[in-house]
Scaffold this active site. Structure first.
Site, PDB file in Angstrom:
ATOM      1  CD  GLU A 147      -2.001   0.828   3.114  1.00  0.00           C
ATOM      2  OE1 GLU A 147      -2.994  -0.275   3.220  1.00  0.00           O
ATOM      3  OE2 GLU A 147      -2.454   2.276   3.359  1.00  0.00           O
ATOM      4  CD  GLU A 152      -2.774   6.800   5.491  1.00  0.00           C
ATOM      5  OE1 GLU A 152      -3.833   6.451   6.431  1.00  0.00           O
ATOM      6  OE2 GLU A 152      -1.942   6.745   5.860  1.00  0.00           O
TER       7      GLU A 152
END
Ligand code: CA
Ligand code: CA
Length: 466
Positions: A147, A152
């Site tokens: 990933e 974020e």
């Protein structure tokens, strides 16, 4: 003194200009933000979100209560829309699908994937305890890890951007990341970018590099995901101060690939179908002959190619002499095979009562069957009488089958395998040209792709009664 001070200020200014020049050296120097053009790069794929509705040839809006990280939101297309050149992902406090919050998630899975390049996403993130806006990527295979988290932000720390790469083979996972502390990123738009080549992955915020990972570099295509999670293991739950609704606004998503003299890129898009390309390369040498097959979804037929090539031919053969963006267009097929009525015959297990087998055949894409978390697991369907089975459509939730068989039977005792794969891709899988005659049909799961069970929104069978 005054003179000295001026001199000192000037010196500091010169140093600052010098430092910013150095910093910009590592990013793309000549950028035109209005068109997204960078010298030396080709804009392979982008969405400026200028339309009235989400472009479904590029994005899929999630409609599910995803079961990961103990997140508290139900992702609904109702919380995804375009407004004045922006994609808006709204997070709300309201109940849906047994969750207390709703939010938005869009992804390019099965619509656009790329291997190596530069992604730029300009966005304004929401803030508040319990919110987790993210821009990230997963491999087209559907496996996890790897990933790549481009950006974020934890809503209660809106001045910190997290950048992370995850890899390894589940359950042995590894990761490397960096936190960049800046201004409050919820106050205005910032550009989050990731550059990926065969040697490393680099992360940027507003053109400045903050992380490079070369311990792990993926060599496979990835797709892009944009979302805001609510609650869960990492951000924790929203509290009384968290304000709802909240909006995560995205101005554009741009994917660039390096210009290579004498080599050309092909980007193919399709809605209600897909396109197989042979050979499938990341970049094509000049005059390379390629063949494209438009493959409609069940219920559709191919109509034309548009974009840089206009033709009704399928398959289409072309020679690569320049970069090409091609769209395959499909239209509803009035002669398509009809969906067969079915009831559950037998099931190996169900994870819970509200995830029982009947939810895999209830024509409702918000309800699903999920098996126990072990192998093998199976689901058998009774079509009521002997039918000619032409095709099946498996509509998977996140937890899909890597290896499985489709089997048929006349008496639900002796089963014959009519299809098997060990390379299941999840999402929507259509298996056509089965031409089996039987009353019963089953999916037999051999290997799960995730640590969860086998989870199907719908298991549909197409054909006709005999
Ligand atoms: Ca825009
Ligand atoms: Ca269902």
């Amino acid at each position: 003194m005054n003179h000295m001070r001026t001199n000192k200020t000037l010196k500091i200014k010169i140093i600052l200009i010098f430092l910013s020049l150095i910093a910009c050296n590592s990013c793309l120097a000549q950028t035109d933000i209005s068109t997204g053009s960078h010298e030396g790069w080709y804009l392979l794929w982008h969405d400026e979100f200028e339309g009235k509705v989400l472009d479904e040839s590029k994005w899929r809006a999630e409609d599910a209560a995803l079961t990961k990280n103990n997140e508290m939101q139900y992702y609904t297309p109702e919380d995804v829309w375009l407004d004045n050149g922006f994609l808006v992902l709204r997070s709300e406090k309201r109940s849906m699908g047994k969750r207390m919050y709703t939010s938005g998630l869009v992804e390019t899975r099965n619509k656009f994937v790329f291997q190596y390049g530069r992604v730029e996403i300009r966005a304004q993130v929401p803030q508040g305890k319990g919110l987790l806006p993210a821009h990230w990527m997963l491999p087209a295979t559907g496996l996890w890890p790897p990933e790549i988290d481009i950006m974020e932000v934890l809503g209660h720390q809106p001045n910190v951007v997290h950048m992370t790469a995850h890899w390894g083979v589940w359950p042995d996972r590894e990761k490397k990341g960096e936190m960049f502390m800046g201004s409050d990123f919820s106050q205005d738009f910032h550009e989050y970018a990731m550059e990926w080549d065969k040697d490393s992955i680099k992360w940027f915020v507003d053109g400045k590099q903050h992380l490079e990972v070369d311990e792990y570099v993926p060599h496979e295509p990835f797709y892009i995901i944009l979302n805001t999670a609510v609650g869960g293991d990492w951000p924790g739950s929203p509290n009384s101060k968290t304000q709802f609704p909240q909006e995560h606004k995205i101005d554009y998503v741009r994917v660039y690939v390096p210009e290579i003299p004498g080599k050309y890129y092909l980007n193919v898009m399709a809605e209600n179908g897909k396109v197989d390309v042979l050979p499938k390369l990341t970049v094509y040498p000049k005059n390379k002959k390629i063949k494209l097959w438009a493959r409609p979804q069940i219920g559709y037929k191919f109509s034309t190619w548009s974009g840089d090539i206009k033709s009704p031919k399928n398959p289409l053969v072309l020679s690569m002499k320049e970069h090409k963006q091609i769209i395959a267009n499909f239209i509803p097929d009035e002669n398509a095979w009809k969906k067969l009525a079915a009831k559950i015959s037998k099931v190996s297990s169900s994870e819970a009562e509200d995830l029982s087998a009947r939810y895999a055949i209830d024509n409702n894409l918000k309800t699903r069957w999920s098996s126990a978390f072990s192998d093998p697991q199976w689901l058998q369907i009774d079509l009521g009488k002997k039918c000619l089975i032409k095709a099946v459509r498996l509509n998977w939730e996140t937890a899909f089958a890597r290896a499985y068989k489709i089997q048929v039977s006349d008496d639900a005792k002796d089963w014959k395998t009519i299809y098997s794969t060990s390379r299941g891709q999840g999402a929507i899988e259509e298996i056509k040209d089965l031409n089996a005659k039987a009353r019963y049909i089953a999916i037999y799961g051999i290997t799960r792709a995730r640590e969860f069970g086998y989870s199907l929104w719908e298991f549909e069978v197409f054909g006709k009664e005999l």
